[in-house]
Scaffold this motif. Sequence first.
Motif, mmCIF file in Angstrom:
data_model
loop_
_atom_site.group_PDB
_atom_site.id
_atom_site.type_symbol
_atom_site.label_atom_id
_atom_site.label_comp_id
_atom_site.label_asym_id
_atom_site.label_seq_id
_atom_site.Cartn_x
_atom_site.Cartn_y
_atom_site.Cartn_z
ATOM 1 N N ASP A 75 44.947 39.702 31.166
ATOM 2 C CA ASP A 75 45.121 38.346 31.704
ATOM 3 C C ASP A 75 44.944 38.333 33.214
ATOM 4 O O ASP A 75 44.321 37.416 33.770
ATOM 5 C CB ASP A 75 46.498 37.788 31.330
ATOM 6 C CG ASP A 75 46.616 37.441 29.852
ATOM 7 O OD1 ASP A 75 45.572 37.342 29.165
ATOM 8 O OD2 ASP A 75 47.758 37.277 29.376
ATOM 9 N N ALA A 76 45.484 39.335 33.903
ATOM 10 C CA ALA A 76 45.338 39.414 35.363
ATOM 11 C C ALA A 76 43.868 39.584 35.733
ATOM 12 O O ALA A 76 43.380 38.944 36.680
ATOM 13 C CB ALA A 76 46.169 40.573 35.915
ATOM 14 N N TYR A 77 43.142 40.397 34.988
ATOM 15 C CA TYR A 77 41.715 40.578 35.247
ATOM 16 C C TYR A 77 40.945 39.279 34.975
ATOM 17 O O TYR A 77 40.085 38.885 35.761
ATOM 18 C CB TYR A 77 41.157 41.726 34.409
ATOM 19 C CG TYR A 77 39.677 41.909 34.591
ATOM 20 C CD1 TYR A 77 39.161 42.314 35.822
ATOM 21 C CD2 TYR A 77 38.789 41.647 33.552
ATOM 22 C CE1 TYR A 77 37.796 42.456 36.001
ATOM 23 C CE2 TYR A 77 37.428 41.795 33.731
ATOM 24 C CZ TYR A 77 36.934 42.198 34.955
ATOM 25 O OH TYR A 77 35.587 42.329 35.129
ATOM 26 N N ASP A 78 41.268 38.594 33.884
ATOM 27 C CA ASP A 78 40.630 37.315 33.572
ATOM 28 C C ASP A 78 40.855 36.308 34.700
ATOM 29 O O ASP A 78 39.951 35.544 35.047
ATOM 30 C CB ASP A 78 41.148 36.743 32.258
ATOM 31 C CG ASP A 78 40.622 37.488 31.039
ATOM 32 O OD1 ASP A 78 39.621 38.234 31.167
ATOM 33 O OD2 ASP A 78 41.221 37.328 29.951
ATOM 34 N N ASP A 79 42.052 36.290 35.270
ATOM 35 C CA ASP A 79 42.351 35.396 36.389
ATOM 36 C C ASP A 79 41.461 35.703 37.587
ATOM 37 O O ASP A 79 40.959 34.792 38.256
ATOM 38 C CB ASP A 79 43.826 35.492 36.801
ATOM 39 C CG ASP A 79 44.766 34.893 35.759
ATOM 40 O OD1 ASP A 79 44.297 34.144 34.873
ATOM 41 O OD2 ASP A 79 45.977 35.178 35.835
ATOM 42 N N ILE A 80 41.252 36.994 37.856
ATOM 43 C CA ILE A 80 40.389 37.391 38.976
ATOM 44 C C ILE A 80 38.956 36.925 38.718
ATOM 45 O O ILE A 80 38.299 36.369 39.601
ATOM 46 C CB ILE A 80 40.441 38.921 39.184
ATOM 47 C CG1 ILE A 80 41.816 39.324 39.709
ATOM 48 C CG2 ILE A 80 39.337 39.385 40.136
ATOM 49 C CD1 ILE A 80 42.062 40.824 39.699
ATOM 50 N N VAL A 81 38.469 37.140 37.508
ATOM 51 C CA VAL A 81 37.105 36.731 37.156
ATOM 52 C C VAL A 81 36.968 35.214 37.267
ATOM 53 O O VAL A 81 35.985 34.715 37.824
ATOM 54 C CB VAL A 81 36.730 37.227 35.739
ATOM 55 C CG1 VAL A 81 35.425 36.606 35.267
ATOM 56 C CG2 VAL A 81 36.651 38.742 35.717
ATOM 57 N N ASP A 82 37.948 34.478 36.764
ATOM 58 C CA ASP A 82 37.915 33.015 36.854
ATOM 59 C C ASP A 82 37.879 32.551 38.302
ATOM 60 O O ASP A 82 37.128 31.639 38.662
ATOM 61 C CB ASP A 82 39.115 32.394 36.139
ATOM 62 C CG ASP A 82 39.033 32.529 34.627
ATOM 63 O OD1 ASP A 82 37.948 32.842 34.096
ATOM 64 O OD2 ASP A 82 40.083 32.332 33.969
ATOM 65 N N ASP A 83 38.695 33.177 39.159
ATOM 66 C CA ASP A 83 38.716 32.818 40.576
ATOM 67 C C ASP A 83 37.364 33.076 41.233
ATOM 68 O O ASP A 83 36.889 32.269 42.037
ATOM 69 C CB ASP A 83 39.809 33.586 41.325
ATOM 70 C CG ASP A 83 41.214 33.124 40.952
ATOM 71 O OD1 ASP A 83 41.349 32.038 40.319
ATOM 72 O OD2 ASP A 83 42.183 33.842 41.285
ATOM 73 N N LEU A 84 36.725 34.202 40.890
ATOM 74 C CA LEU A 84 35.406 34.510 41.448
ATOM 75 C C LEU A 84 34.356 33.516 40.974
ATOM 76 O O LEU A 84 33.502 33.089 41.753
ATOM 77 C CB LEU A 84 34.997 35.936 41.070
ATOM 78 C CG LEU A 84 35.775 37.063 41.740
ATOM 79 C CD1 LEU A 84 35.367 38.408 41.153
ATOM 80 C CD2 LEU A 84 35.568 37.049 43.243
ATOM 81 N N GLU A 85 34.429 33.138 39.700
ATOM 82 C CA GLU A 85 33.471 32.158 39.166
ATOM 83 C C GLU A 85 33.675 30.805 39.835
ATOM 84 O O GLU A 85 32.700 30.124 40.159
ATOM 85 C CB GLU A 85 33.616 32.038 37.660
ATOM 86 C CG GLU A 85 33.083 33.251 36.913
ATOM 87 C CD GLU A 85 33.341 33.203 35.421
ATOM 88 O OE1 GLU A 85 34.026 32.260 34.928
ATOM 89 O OE2 GLU A 85 32.864 34.110 34.717
ATOM 90 N N ASP A 86 34.930 30.414 40.055
ATOM 91 C CA ASP A 86 35.211 29.147 40.740
ATOM 92 C C ASP A 86 34.683 29.182 42.165
ATOM 93 O O ASP A 86 34.109 28.194 42.651
ATOM 94 C CB ASP A 86 36.712 28.848 40.752
ATOM 95 C CG ASP A 86 37.245 28.488 39.368
ATOM 96 O OD1 ASP A 86 36.436 28.190 38.462
ATOM 97 O OD2 ASP A 86 38.481 28.512 39.201
#
Length: 93
Positions: A75-86
Amino acid sequence: MSDLITLVDEDGCEHEFEVEAILEVDAHKYAVLIPLDEEYADSNEAIIMRFGQDEDGEEILCDIENDEEWDKVADAYDDIVDDLEDADEDEED
């Protein structure tokens, strides 16, 4: 260029991985690894391992055997990926 790491499995076979990310969750450090071996390359799945120490105090990577811990790191990694995509989408606008 990305960092590459070679891990040896319990059968003594070497497997090469790209280090996608290093992150810290609940005071533990984890590596998100992308398999480069042909047999795994098409699976599009990352492997998450926890940093630990062997009996000589050397840093090693360990399997995560607790589903709750694995989910928390994923979940923490997914949050990082989402932030980068945003951030990428904001730059395009």
